[in-house]
Design a protein around this motif. Structure first.
Motif, PDB file in Angstrom:
ATOM      1  N   ILE A 120       0.839  -1.203   0.000  1.00 29.39           N
ATOM      2  CA  ILE A 120       0.000   0.000   0.000  1.00 29.39           C
ATOM      3  C   ILE A 120       0.872   1.250   0.000  1.00 29.39           C
ATOM      4  O   ILE A 120       0.651   2.187  -0.773  1.00 29.39           O
ATOM      5  CB  ILE A 120      -0.937  -0.007   1.223  1.00 29.39           C
ATOM      6  CG1 ILE A 120      -1.939  -1.159   1.117  1.00 29.39           C
ATOM      7  CG2 ILE A 120      -1.677   1.323   1.346  1.00 29.39           C
ATOM      8  CD1 ILE A 120      -2.728  -1.400   2.385  1.00 29.39           C
ATOM      9  N   GLU A 121       1.874   1.259   0.863  1.00 31.28           N
ATOM     10  CA  GLU A 121       2.754   2.432   0.943  1.00 31.28           C
ATOM     11  C   GLU A 121       3.483   2.660  -0.384  1.00 31.28           C
ATOM     12  O   GLU A 121       3.625   3.801  -0.839  1.00 31.28           O
ATOM     13  CB  GLU A 121       3.777   2.263   2.063  1.00 31.28           C
ATOM     14  CG  GLU A 121       4.596   3.530   2.270  1.00 31.28           C
ATOM     15  CD  GLU A 121       5.831   3.322   3.115  1.00 31.28           C
ATOM     16  OE1 GLU A 121       6.305   4.312   3.692  1.00 31.28           O
ATOM     17  OE2 GLU A 121       6.333   2.186   3.185  1.00 31.28           O
ATOM     18  N   LYS A 122       3.920   1.582  -1.003  1.00 25.09           N
ATOM     19  CA  LYS A 122       4.613   1.702  -2.287  1.00 25.09           C
ATOM     20  C   LYS A 122       3.715   2.357  -3.330  1.00 25.09           C
ATOM     21  O   LYS A 122       4.178   3.129  -4.176  1.00 25.09           O
ATOM     22  CB  LYS A 122       5.070   0.325  -2.764  1.00 25.09           C
ATOM     23  CG  LYS A 122       5.888   0.361  -4.049  1.00 25.09           C
ATOM     24  CD  LYS A 122       6.304  -1.041  -4.481  1.00 25.09           C
ATOM     25  CE  LYS A 122       7.060  -1.001  -5.802  1.00 25.09           C
ATOM     26  NZ  LYS A 122       7.421  -2.369  -6.264  1.00 25.09           N
ATOM     27  N   SER A 123       2.403   2.063  -3.265  1.00 22.69           N
ATOM     28  CA  SER A 123       1.474   2.646  -4.243  1.00 22.69           C
ATOM     29  C   SER A 123       1.374   4.157  -4.091  1.00 22.69           C
ATOM     30  O   SER A 123       1.081   4.867  -5.055  1.00 22.69           O
ATOM     31  CB  SER A 123       0.086   2.011  -4.095  1.00 22.69           C
ATOM     32  OG  SER A 123      -0.599   2.496  -2.949  1.00 22.69           O
ATOM     33  N   PHE A 124       1.621   4.680  -2.884  1.00 21.25           N
ATOM     34  CA  PHE A 124       1.598   6.129  -2.674  1.00 21.25           C
ATOM     35  C   PHE A 124       2.806   6.812  -3.316  1.00 21.25           C
ATOM     36  O   PHE A 124       2.783   8.020  -3.558  1.00 21.25           O
ATOM     37  CB  PHE A 124       1.590   6.457  -1.174  1.00 21.25           C
ATOM     38  CG  PHE A 124       0.391   5.929  -0.431  1.00 21.25           C
ATOM     39  CD1 PHE A 124      -0.830   5.760  -1.066  1.00 21.25           C
ATOM     40  CD2 PHE A 124       0.485   5.601   0.914  1.00 21.25           C
ATOM     41  CE1 PHE A 124      -1.938   5.274  -0.383  1.00 21.25           C
ATOM     42  CE2 PHE A 124      -0.618   5.118   1.614  1.00 21.25           C
ATOM     43  CZ  PHE A 124      -1.822   4.948   0.960  1.00 21.25           C
ATOM     44  N   ASN A 125       3.850   6.027  -3.553  1.00 24.14           N
ATOM     45  CA  ASN A 125       5.088   6.584  -4.098  1.00 24.14           C
ATOM     46  C   ASN A 125       5.181   6.474  -5.618  1.00 24.14           C
ATOM     47  O   ASN A 125       6.151   6.937  -6.215  1.00 24.14           O
ATOM     48  CB  ASN A 125       6.301   5.873  -3.480  1.00 24.14           C
ATOM     49  CG  ASN A 125       6.412   6.123  -1.990  1.00 24.14           C
ATOM     50  OD1 ASN A 125       6.103   7.205  -1.512  1.00 24.14           O
ATOM     51  ND2 ASN A 125       6.840   5.107  -1.248  1.00 24.14           N
ATOM     52  N   GLU A 126       4.191   5.806  -6.226  1.00 22.61           N
ATOM     53  CA  GLU A 126       4.248   5.597  -7.681  1.00 22.61           C
ATOM     54  C   GLU A 126       4.071   6.927  -8.431  1.00 22.61           C
ATOM     55  O   GLU A 126       3.325   7.796  -7.996  1.00 22.61           O
ATOM     56  CB  GLU A 126       3.148   4.615  -8.106  1.00 22.61           C
ATOM     57  CG  GLU A 126       3.381   3.193  -7.610  1.00 22.61           C
ATOM     58  CD  GLU A 126       4.501   2.474  -8.338  1.00 22.61           C
ATOM     59  OE1 GLU A 126       4.919   2.946  -9.423  1.00 22.61           O
ATOM     60  OE2 GLU A 126       4.967   1.443  -7.825  1.00 22.61           O
TER      61      GLU A 126
END
Length: 278
Positions: free
Chosen positions: A272-278
């Motif tokens: 989930i956190e990685k998706s915020f960084n995309e």
């Protein structure tokens, strides 16, 4: 200074009696893994719903009933997820319905409650205390062992909770599109906003109009990653990903049997956190 034999006695207090393993049956894999964190090797733990199977589509077999009747402790989720287990609970002297111990969130369709209660750190801390109490009641000789494991597990949950909050504090916009409302408890706990849910009820695919509305929201909130679930058909989310250019990833709300619960929850959070960084 403690005498050697007194030191040995204090150490043995935290070891289980391996000569008399109890049988614990849970309806779901997450409940089995949470219970494993408390019981450790003192019990044989069996989840009735096989890994990779959606709890929403499972129905018990005669073997399921047989296993439950043999259990020293039966643990079900409740909140409608494993509705078929209500009949099994009545046949078992020691049973727990975990949804009765935590506050519930209303379902997306306005009917009933969201049953994904194991995806909340605060809920699981309550589960740990309830399961510990049940184990101590059934097996009082190993109470110190269960208490010790519970405290260690809760300490690890607290550490995970602090780490998640710290990492999320660096993100201004925490928007997510879910395939299924499985992460509602997790999202509420950490201030993550679901801008759309693709399939609000298991097996109920969105209409063309609903798909267009979701596509508009994906574009409006600049969602870069859409999450599907390995246990459910992801046809609709693939269509939305194709139309918007968003990546497709998978969140597993169930996990694997004998998987460490802390690692399971943290792995989903990292996606989930990685998706915020995309």
């Amino acid at each position: 200074m403690k005498k050697p034999y007194l030191l040995l006695l204090s150490l043995f207090a935290f070891l289980p009696n391996l000569n008399a393993k109890m049988l614990i049956v849970t309806t779901t894999v997450p409940l089995a893994n949470i219970t494993k964190s408390i019981a450790k090797d003192s019990a044989e733990i069996i989840p009735l719903i096989p890994p990779g199977t959606s709890p929403h589509t499972f129905y018990p077999t005669p073997e399921t009933v047989k296993r439950t009747n043999m259990a020293d402790l039966f643990i079900m989720n409740g909140a409608g997820l494993d509705f078929w287990a209500k009949k099994l609970v009545n046949k078992n002297k020691h049973s727990l319905t975990m949804s009765s111990f935590v506050p519930l969130i209303k379902g997306e369709d306005g009917k009933g409650y969201n049953p994904h209660i194991w995806l909340s750190v605060s809920n699981v801390k309550i589960f740990a205390a309830i399961i510990d109490s049940a184990l101590c009641s059934i097996d009082p000789a190993d109470s110190l062992y269960y208490n010790h494991n519970k405290l260690l597990f809760i300490k690890r949950l607290d550490s995970l909770d602090i780490a998640i909050k710290k990492r999320l504090a660096t993100h201004k916009n925490k928007y997510i599109v879910l395939f299924h409302p499985s992460l509602i408890y997790f999202d509420r706990e950490y201030g993550i906003k679901e801008v759309a849910i693709i399939e609000k009820s298991p097996g109920k695919e969105p209409t063309p109009r609903e798909i267009m509305n979701i596509i508009d929201k994906v574009r409006k909130y600049k969602i870069k990653v859409l999450f599907a679930e390995p246990q459910l058909n992801s046809k609709a989310v693939k269509v939305i990903a194709s139309e918007t250019g968003a990546k497709l990833d998978y969140i597993d709300p169930i996990g694997n049997f004998n998987e460490d619960y802390i690692n399971f929850l943290n792995n989903n959070f990292l996606k989930i956190e990685k998706s915020f960084n995309e």
